[in-house]
Design a protein around this motif. Structure first.
Motif, PDB file in Angstrom:
ATOM      1  N   SER A   1     -24.872   0.571  60.678  1.00 14.93           N
ATOM      2  CA  SER A   1     -25.128  -0.312  61.798  1.00 14.93           C
ATOM      3  C   SER A   1     -26.447   0.060  62.471  1.00 14.93           C
ATOM      4  CB  SER A   1     -23.980  -0.204  62.786  1.00 14.93           C
ATOM      5  OG  SER A   1     -24.380  -0.745  64.010  1.00 14.93           O
TER       6      SER A   1
ATOM      7  N   ALA B   1     -19.089  -7.948  56.365  1.00 20.20           N
ATOM      8  CA  ALA B   1     -19.793  -7.629  57.613  1.00 20.20           C
ATOM      9  C   ALA B   1     -19.423  -8.641  58.694  1.00 20.20           C
ATOM     10  CB  ALA B   1     -21.298  -7.621  57.381  1.00 20.20           C
TER      11      ALA B   1
ATOM     12  N   TYR C   1     -20.526  -8.519  62.344  1.00 19.87           N
ATOM     13  CA  TYR C   1     -21.916  -8.154  62.104  1.00 19.87           C
ATOM     14  C   TYR C   1     -22.613  -9.138  61.169  1.00 19.87           C
ATOM     15  CZ  TYR C   1     -20.800  -3.495  63.917  1.00 19.87           C
ATOM     16  OH  TYR C   1     -20.421  -2.447  64.706  1.00 19.87           O
TER      17      TYR C   1
ATOM     18  N   LEU D   1     -26.543  -3.437  59.547  1.00 18.68           N
ATOM     19  CA  LEU D   1     -25.549  -4.285  60.206  1.00 18.68           C
ATOM     20  C   LEU D   1     -26.013  -4.511  61.640  1.00 18.68           C
ATOM     21  CD1 LEU D   1     -22.349  -2.430  58.968  1.00 18.68           C
ATOM     22  CD2 LEU D   1     -23.245  -4.610  58.144  1.00 18.68           C
TER      23      LEU D   1
ATOM     24  N   PRO E   1     -24.989  -6.420  65.175  1.00 24.67           N
ATOM     25  CA  PRO E   1     -23.877  -7.129  65.819  1.00 24.67           C
ATOM     26  C   PRO E   1     -24.254  -8.585  66.106  1.00 24.67           C
ATOM     27  CG  PRO E   1     -24.320  -5.037  66.927  1.00 24.67           C
ATOM     28  CD  PRO E   1     -25.419  -5.249  65.943  1.00 24.67           C
TER      29      PRO E   1
END
Lengths: 167, 338
Positions: free
Chosen positions: A163, B259, B264, B283, B285
């Motif tokens: 992320s 994802a 994401y 990724l 959000p």
């Protein structure tokens, strides 16, 4: 402490209110409720996750006892004080490179657990994709888990996608 | 201001058109009267120290595919270096194609122009990723202005925002979606669930991806922009090879779906920090300022005073990029107090 309880509720009206009642009655301060009507279990139950703050274990025990007395099916209880959640995607020959081994090698880190894994298999000979949720007891362990996974991904030629928040 | 244009392809022509379109605007608002005294392409040059007729120049370039056919003033075989050295001018636009290996021919053009005491504006990433510091120093040494806004973000004033508007801030990190082609491909894959190859072919048919899309999809183009931002904004002497790069070729629609289920989007993100430069799929959000779709670019600056500032817009296209070139021209004109 922050507590997370995962339950499965019957899909009939009034269930959600029924389970929230003992939590707040016994001193839990509800922070978040996730009611996943679109993810019913094979038996038609609705998964519900409640995260709440409660200041002592005795109160938590009373809440859990009350829920069990009501016949609520509790699937997981976790204390989440400062838990750090990381979502990771992996692409490659995930199964053929021993997915069990991949998870085990992350899980052996103290305070770290792969808590969820979703897999999308590729066609024969093609790469697969997986999404893992890694829970860690603090930031440092979360970083350790991600760098361990990165090392494994390197060995197994998996593309690991983390992320943005962690960069 | 007397201008030399090196390179007169799609971008050079689009810039020529905006000079025509903005003629009155530049005069009224800035007292600026640009005069193109030379234009050069790979076949030859058109030179008129009294000023070329840009309309005629555009027509010639479109019809004959070279400015060398410009009536009376065009000459086949006249090189950029000759023109830079021989033609009296204030400023050189270097708009030749990008070469990331050695920056040429753009690098030599820029150096020669600076040595001749001419200001330089470019959108060419090649010379910047190969020799940013060298060019920056040379410009200072020769007392000439050097601008390269169009090299990152196209029309999106990424460098100007950081260097000018956020001038009082310490920039800690820069993160961005800096390549419209890959962002288009990832966006289409996520909307249609279509495989990479299918979407790539579609992007090529639409002219969004090039015939040889390698530099885009392998992340190299993004890495070039990260290199330029690291130098220009963070003040690091970085080169292209210092950037750790992963492209998007292995991204599968199933991965994007996984994802999405967790909230994401998958984006090709470039990150520049003082201790690391990297490019790779990440990724992001959903709802995050960098989760932009289609061919959009977006860049976030993480700073000490302003905290996070994000800018979004169209990163590519000749007309869009001429916005950056024209902005640089006005900026130099203003800086010189002409």
């Amino acid at each position: 402490m922050l507590v997370r309880i995962e339950m499965e509720l019957e899909d009939v009206p009034g269930q959600l209110v029924k389970v929230l009642d003992p939590i707040s009655r016994f001193g839990g301060n509800i922070q978040n409720v996730v009611h996943q009507r679109d993810r019913k279990t094979p038996l038609g139950r609705v998964p519900v996750t409640v995260i709440f703050d409660v200041d002592e274990r005795a109160r938590l025990n009373r809440i859990i006892a009350a829920l069990r007395n009501m016949g609520i099916r509790i699937t997981r209880i976790g204390e989440r004080e400062g838990m750090v959640k990381s979502i990771v995607l992996m692409i490659g020959h995930i199964i053929h490179t021993d997915i069990r081994d991949t998870i085990d090698r992350v899980n052996v880190i103290r305070g770290v657990m792969v808590s969820d894994l979703s897999l999308a298999m590729g066609a024969v000979g093609e790469e697969s994709a997986a999404r893992a949720t890694i829970m860690a007891s603090d930031e440092k362990r979360a970083r350790a888990a991600l760098s361990r996974l990165e090392k494994i991904a390197g060995e197994k030629k998996l593309l690991m996608i983390t992320s943005l928040e962690g960069m | 201001m007397r201008l030399i244009m090196i390179g007169f392809g799609n971008l050079g022509r689009a810039f020529g058109r905006s000079l025509l379109e903005k003629k009155e605007f530049l005069l009224t608002n800035y007292g600026l009267t640009p005069s193109v005294v030379a234009a050069v392409d790979e076949y030859g040059a058109a030179v008129d120290e009294g000023g070329l007729d840009v309309k005629k120049l555009l027509k010639t370039a479109e019809k004959a595919n070279t400015v060398a056919d410009y009536p009376a003033r065009g000459k086949k075989g006249r090189s950029a270096l000759e023109v830079i050295e021989e033609v009296e001018a204030d400023l050189v636009f270097e708009l030749t194609p990008t070469n990331i290996k050695n920056g040429e021919p753009g690098l030599t053009h820029i150096k020669k122009a600076m040595m001749a005491g001419r200001h330089v504006i470019t959108s060419n990433k090649g010379p910047l990723v190969v020799a940013f510091r060298e060019l920056d120093r040379l410009a200072k040494q020769k007392g000439v202005e050097f601008r390269y806004s169009g090299s990152v973000g196209g029309a999106v004033p990424v460098i100007g925002l950081a260097k000018k508007m956020l001038a009082g801030n310490m920039v800690h990190a820069i993160r961005g979606v800096l390549n419209g082609t890959t962002n288009y491909i990832l966006t289409r894959m996520s909307k249609e669930g279509a495989p990479f190859d299918v979407v790539l072919r579609e992007a090529q048919e639409l002219g969004i991806a090039e015939k040889d899309p390698t530099l885009d999809i392998e992340g190299t183009d993004t890495a070039c922009k990260i290199t330029i931002l690291a130098n220009a904004v963070l003040g690091i002497s970085a080169k292209l090879k210092d950037v750790k790069v992963v492209g998007i070729r292995r991204i599968r629609p199933e991965a994007i779906r996984l994802a999405q289920e967790a909230g994401y989007a998958v984006k090709l993100i470039g990150v520049a920090k003082r201790d690391s430069l990297e490019v790779g799929p990440k990724l992001v959000p959903v709802g995050h300022p960098l989760a932009v779709g289609g061919t959009l670019n977006a860049v976030t600056f993480e700073t000490d005073l302003a905290r996070e500032v994000t800018i979004t817009g169209f990163g590519a296209g000749p007309r869009e990029t001429s916005s950056a070139l024209l902005g640089d021209l006005i900026d130099i004109h203003t800086a010189l107090g002409d």
